[in-house]
Design an enzyme around this catalytic site. Structure first.
Site, PDB file in Angstrom:
ATOM      1  N   ARG A 136       0.810  -1.219   0.000  1.00 16.82           N
ATOM      2  CA  ARG A 136       0.000   0.000   0.000  1.00 16.82           C
ATOM      3  C   ARG A 136       0.842   1.267   0.000  1.00 16.82           C
ATOM      4  O   ARG A 136       0.577   2.192  -0.751  1.00 16.82           O
ATOM      5  CB  ARG A 136      -0.903   0.048   1.245  1.00 16.82           C
ATOM      6  N   THR A 137       1.814   1.340   0.891  1.00 11.46           N
ATOM      7  CA  THR A 137       2.533   2.604   1.053  1.00 11.46           C
ATOM      8  C   THR A 137       3.259   2.967  -0.240  1.00 11.46           C
ATOM      9  O   THR A 137       3.126   4.077  -0.751  1.00 11.46           O
ATOM     10  CB  THR A 137       3.519   2.514   2.245  1.00 11.46           C
ATOM     11  N   LYS A 144      26.285  -4.455  -1.272  1.00 12.26           N
ATOM     12  CA  LYS A 144      27.745  -4.363  -1.439  1.00 12.26           C
ATOM     13  C   LYS A 144      28.379  -3.622  -0.270  1.00 12.26           C
ATOM     14  O   LYS A 144      29.577  -3.388  -0.247  1.00 12.26           O
ATOM     15  CB  LYS A 144      28.079  -3.614  -2.736  1.00 12.26           C
ATOM     16  N   ARG A 178      11.622   3.709   3.162  1.00 13.52           N
ATOM     17  CA  ARG A 178      11.223   2.754   4.214  1.00 13.52           C
ATOM     18  C   ARG A 178      12.449   1.946   4.591  1.00 13.52           C
ATOM     19  O   ARG A 178      13.165   1.447   3.718  1.00 13.52           O
ATOM     20  CB  ARG A 178      10.115   1.812   3.726  1.00 13.52           C
ATOM     21  N   HIS A 224       5.616   6.017  11.398  1.00 17.98           N
ATOM     22  CA  HIS A 224       5.094   5.909  10.026  1.00 17.98           C
ATOM     23  C   HIS A 224       4.113   7.076   9.863  1.00 17.98           C
ATOM     24  O   HIS A 224       2.906   6.897   9.846  1.00 17.98           O
ATOM     25  CB  HIS A 224       4.380   4.560   9.884  1.00 17.98           C
TER      26      HIS A 224
HETATM   27  C1  NCD Z   1       2.165  -1.150   8.186  1.00 13.28           C
HETATM   28  C2  NCD Z   1       3.647  -0.897   8.273  1.00 13.28           C
HETATM   29  O1  NCD Z   1       4.392  -1.169   7.323  1.00 13.28           O
HETATM   30  O2  NCD Z   1       4.033  -0.374   9.296  1.00 13.28           O
HETATM   31  N1  NCD Z   1       1.654  -1.236   6.921  1.00 13.28           N
HETATM   32  C3  NCD Z   1       1.383  -0.108   6.194  1.00 13.28           C
HETATM   33  O3  NCD Z   1       2.255   0.683   5.910  1.00 13.28           O
HETATM   34  N2  NCD Z   1       0.115   0.096   5.817  1.00 13.28           N
HETATM   35  C4  NCD Z   1       1.673  -2.150   9.150  1.00 13.28           C
HETATM   36  C5  NCD Z   1       2.256  -3.550   9.170  1.00 13.28           C
HETATM   37  O4  NCD Z   1       3.207  -3.867   8.469  1.00 13.28           O
HETATM   38  O5  NCD Z   1       1.721  -4.358   9.930  1.00 13.28           O
END
Ligand code: NCD
Length: 309
Positions: A58-59, A88, A109, A137
């Site tokens: 999703r993100t 590397k 991320r 997040h």
């Molecule tokens: C979450 C995350 O990556 O922190 N997912 C997201 O970004 N919608 C939650 C999760 O991984 O459980």
């Protein structure tokens, strides 16, 4: 909106929920509502790089969709740990310095807490934290708050049960910080001890005078809240398998729980879900999690516009 009196941007990077105040949230949510159906070229010529050292559906895709819908371009690597020069031995800092010269904004991320802040220190373009290990997040919290406001018509005075893995779950941590900006909000942290919310978050709530309680069972609180925000137990972050077993499936939302939930309340989840949220709940109109996920595109359009336009 993006420029202050002294000519500096309101936001240079998006690292933590703590950077947002009420005024900025209100303007961002108004912008997200306006931009939702926009398909144009306002970010034409701008490039967004997505650097993902941890999995995401999703993100990453909603950020990419947001950028494409505003006419911008995207490039990136979705398994940066193995498909970038990290394998590397390149440091995050070196990677960010390079990518800063290829793109106008970096969505990062990473599995380490603090990685986004480290990246921001060396980046020459805005960095957006798309999850830094068990840290924060913030853009998920923005879309979560936007969803609460849309679904319930208000945030002031809402009673929210944050459930599941509150120790490693970064979305609940970031959301609790944002909710603490609203008057009369009441929070219940529902989790087994082993994954109960961190003292750092509770200290912030104390500073802001927010009322909260801790609980270990959802049964005790489900009939008294407006929002149940369920989260996945973050299996990948446990070093002790016994602790994971203690946390696993301790709190589960199913039809029985839904019977006790107020008819006007909603169930949210950042997704992905495993077994903490039964699929039998999906057809209930109070199940807001797919609408919540959809809201991510509009919020990210508003954020990209704010950072880039
Ligand atoms: C979450 C995350 O990556 O922190 N997912 C997201 O970004 N919608 C939650 C999760 O991984 O459980």
């Amino acid at each position: 909106m993006t420029v202050t009196a002294v000519g500096r941007r309101v936001l240079e990077h998006v690292i933590s929920s703590e950077q947002f105040g009420r005024e900025l949230l209100d303007s961002l949510f108004a912008r997200a509502a306006d931009l939702q159906d926009v398909r144009d070229e306002r970010l034409k010529g701008r490039i967004m790089a997505t650097l993902f050292y941890e999995p995401s559906t999703r993100t990453r895709l909603s950020f990419e969709s947001a950028m494409l819908r505003l006419g911008g371009s995207v490039l990136g690597t979705e398994a940066a740990r193995t498909f970038s020069s990290a394998i590397k031995g390149e440091t995050l800092e070196d990677t960010i310095r390079m990518v800063s010269t290829y793109a106008d904004v970096i969505v990062l991320r990473h599995d380490e807490m603090g990685a986004a802040a480290r990246a921001a220190r060396v980046a020459s373009v805005p960095v957006i934290n798309a999850g830094d290990g068990p840290g924060e997040h913030p853009t998920q919290a923005l879309l979560d708050l936007f969803t609460i406001e849309r679904e319930l018509g208000r945030v002031d005075g809402v009673r929210v049960a944050l459930c599941g893995d509150l120790r490693f779950g970064r979305t609940a941590r970031s959301l609790a910080l944002l909710l603490s900006l609203y008057p009369d909000v009441r929070l219940v942290f529902v989790a087994p001890d082993v994954v109960q919310v961190g003292g750092d978050i509770l200290a912030r709530l104390d500073e802001r005078g927010i009322r909260y309680t801790l609980a270990s069972q959802l049964d005790d609180v489900v009939s008294q809240v407006d929002v149940v925000y369920q989260t996945r137990v973050q299996k990948e972050r446990f070093t002790d398998p016994h602790e994971f077993e203690q946390a696993r499936s301790a709190i589960r939302i199913d039809a029985t729980v839904m019977r006790r939930l107020d008819p006007r309340a909603i169930v949210m989840h950042p997704l992905p879900r495993v077994d903490e949220l039964a699929t039998e709940v999906d057809s209930d109109p109070r199940a807001a999690y797919f609408r919540q996920a959809a809201n991510g595109v509009a919020i990210r359009m508003a954020l990209l516009e704010l950072l880039l336009a």
